[in-house]
Design a protein around this motif. Sequence first.
Motif, PDB file in Angstrom:
ATOM      1  N   UNK A  21      34.267 118.294  28.103  1.00 14.57           N
ATOM      2  CA  UNK A  21      33.486 119.362  27.482  1.00 14.57           C
ATOM      3  C   UNK A  21      34.444 120.168  26.604  1.00 14.57           C
ATOM      4  N   UNK A  22      34.495 119.809  25.339  1.00 19.83           N
ATOM      5  CA  UNK A  22      35.353 120.539  24.399  1.00 19.83           C
ATOM      6  C   UNK A  22      34.780 121.936  24.160  1.00 19.83           C
ATOM      7  N   UNK A  23      35.658 122.921  24.073  1.00 17.70           N
ATOM      8  CA  UNK A  23      35.226 124.301  23.813  1.00 17.70           C
ATOM      9  C   UNK A  23      34.137 124.740  24.788  1.00 17.70           C
ATOM     10  N   UNK A  24      34.357 124.426  26.064  1.00 18.49           N
ATOM     11  CA  UNK A  24      33.397 124.843  27.089  1.00 18.49           C
ATOM     12  C   UNK A  24      33.246 126.361  27.101  1.00 18.49           C
ATOM     13  N   UNK A  25      34.347 127.051  26.829  1.00 16.99           N
ATOM     14  CA  UNK A  25      34.334 128.512  26.679  1.00 16.99           C
ATOM     15  C   UNK A  25      35.049 128.873  25.390  1.00 16.99           C
ATOM     16  N   UNK A  26      34.721 130.040  24.866  1.00 14.90           N
ATOM     17  CA  UNK A  26      35.340 130.478  23.625  1.00 14.90           C
ATOM     18  C   UNK A  26      36.813 130.772  23.777  1.00 14.90           C
ATOM     19  N   UNK A  27      37.224 131.090  25.003  1.00 16.49           N
ATOM     20  CA  UNK A  27      38.633 131.327  25.306  1.00 16.49           C
ATOM     21  C   UNK A  27      38.986 130.591  26.592  1.00 16.49           C
ATOM     22  N   UNK A  28      40.152 130.882  27.153  1.00 16.62           N
ATOM     23  CA  UNK A  28      40.689 130.139  28.285  1.00 16.62           C
ATOM     24  C   UNK A  28      39.709 130.018  29.450  1.00 16.62           C
ATOM     25  N   UNK A  29      39.580 128.804  30.008  1.00 10.36           N
ATOM     26  CA  UNK A  29      38.778 128.571  31.213  1.00 10.36           C
ATOM     27  C   UNK A  29      39.602 129.003  32.424  1.00 10.36           C
ATOM     28  N   UNK A  30      39.044 129.903  33.245  1.00  9.53           N
ATOM     29  CA  UNK A  30      39.786 130.477  34.374  1.00  9.53           C
ATOM     30  C   UNK A  30      39.496 129.803  35.709  1.00  9.53           C
TER      31      UNK A  30
ATOM     32  N   UNK B 205      26.326 119.082  39.080  1.00  7.57           N
ATOM     33  CA  UNK B 205      26.337 120.455  38.585  1.00  7.57           C
ATOM     34  C   UNK B 205      27.688 121.122  38.850  1.00  7.57           C
ATOM     35  N   UNK B 206      28.166 121.813  37.813  1.00  6.15           N
ATOM     36  CA  UNK B 206      29.490 122.418  37.824  1.00  6.15           C
ATOM     37  C   UNK B 206      29.404 123.799  37.181  1.00  6.15           C
ATOM     38  N   UNK B 207      30.046 124.789  37.794  1.00  4.98           N
ATOM     39  CA  UNK B 207      30.101 126.144  37.237  1.00  4.98           C
ATOM     40  C   UNK B 207      31.500 126.405  36.695  1.00  4.98           C
ATOM     41  N   UNK B 208      31.559 127.169  35.602  1.00 12.69           N
ATOM     42  CA  UNK B 208      32.848 127.522  35.005  1.00 12.69           C
ATOM     43  C   UNK B 208      32.814 128.966  34.543  1.00 12.69           C
ATOM     44  N   UNK B 209      33.982 129.560  34.396  1.00 13.54           N
ATOM     45  CA  UNK B 209      34.072 130.922  33.881  1.00 13.54           C
ATOM     46  C   UNK B 209      35.355 131.056  33.086  1.00 13.54           C
ATOM     47  N   UNK B 210      35.426 132.086  32.231  1.00 13.96           N
ATOM     48  CA  UNK B 210      36.601 132.182  31.391  1.00 13.96           C
ATOM     49  C   UNK B 210      36.800 133.526  30.732  1.00 13.96           C
ATOM     50  N   UNK B 211      37.741 133.545  29.811  1.00 14.11           N
ATOM     51  CA  UNK B 211      38.138 134.777  29.140  1.00 14.11           C
ATOM     52  C   UNK B 211      37.139 135.234  28.083  1.00 14.11           C
ATOM     53  N   UNK B 212      36.085 134.457  27.846  1.00 17.14           N
ATOM     54  CA  UNK B 212      35.036 134.896  26.924  1.00 17.14           C
ATOM     55  C   UNK B 212      33.981 135.735  27.641  1.00 17.14           C
ATOM     56  N   UNK B 213      34.279 136.134  28.886  1.00 10.53           N
ATOM     57  CA  UNK B 213      33.415 136.995  29.712  1.00 10.53           C
ATOM     58  C   UNK B 213      32.145 136.290  30.190  1.00 10.53           C
ATOM     59  N   UNK B 214      32.092 134.974  30.080  1.00  8.80           N
ATOM     60  CA  UNK B 214      30.878 134.243  30.411  1.00  8.80           C
ATOM     61  C   UNK B 214      31.062 133.352  31.636  1.00  8.80           C
ATOM     62  N   UNK B 215      29.943 133.109  32.306  1.00  8.92           N
ATOM     63  CA  UNK B 215      29.858 132.122  33.384  1.00  8.92           C
ATOM     64  C   UNK B 215      28.861 131.068  32.932  1.00  8.92           C
ATOM     65  N   UNK B 216      29.250 129.811  32.983  1.00  8.25           N
ATOM     66  CA  UNK B 216      28.375 128.743  32.490  1.00  8.25           C
ATOM     67  C   UNK B 216      28.158 127.697  33.578  1.00  8.25           C
TER      68      UNK B 216
END
Length: 295
Positions: free
Chosen positions: A131-140, A151-162
């Motif tokens: 998943x390229x560019x899953x978040x706008x900034x670093x995936x945390x 199903x997989x959850x991710x979060x990052x420095x773009x303040x989002x949870x996906x």
Amino acid sequence: MTCAAVWRIPKELQGGNHESPDDTSSNAQSLELLCHLDSTAHGNMACVTWEPLGDGKKLLSLADNYLLIWDLQESSTKSVLSSSATLEGKGQLRFTLGKWSPHHNCTQVATANDTAIRGWDIRSMRQIYCIENAHGQLVRDLDFNPNKQYYLASCGDDCKVKFWDTRNIHEPVKTLEEHSHWVWSVRYNHSHDQLVLTGSSDSRVILSNMVSISSEPFGHLVDDEDLSDQEDNPQEEKTKEPLQDSIIGTYEEHEDSVYAVEWSSADPWLFASLSYDGRLVINRVPRALKYNILL
């Protein structure tokens, strides 16, 4: 150089023995070093995680741009590098974190590097999705849904949870934008996967009810008898409607960045959060929601 090692917990702390030993100083010295994970040929260790459903003999570690699988032999006193894979691409690519999937007989892991999320099959040590560019900034952080294998959850420095379905990685299934700063940690509840915890450096912990993408979306199965009953009694129709995704609670007990959130392994309604200033906070899922889920 950052390294990794395997240690044995003292016997008096094993087997559910919660009694505090009399001499805590001697107890601390009784930690037994079993083995080092020698990654000198691969670089700095970024992450170490156990195989989730195995016998405690297999480990995953990430070192710079290497994904390493270790076997612990001879009663866990010796580590052997059994397989490895290399992250390839332009620039100096480095892994930042990894998560072992509890599904597919524990043959898949997910890793993050910069803004990308990748899936690997450890039998062939090949990449199976990216998943390229899953978040706008670093995936945390990453976490697998314990009940839905794709199903997989991710979060990052773009303040989002996906939330992602790894069979269709072109866009997330759901996106949460409730935090106002970097999101450091995301965790599915082990028993009720509609409950999702997130912690952020906005000093808040948010508990979400993601029922629409859970393994048990309420009201998704209605048979013909139920439909005929609803026609006779329209008031009951409301009870058949699925619950909507919502924010259950925002917890603001922390005064500094929240770096970790975790569910209790013993009580599915209990969770903890830890912030940079060393404050550990224990909270419970609201009783009304608990009974709503159970009933």
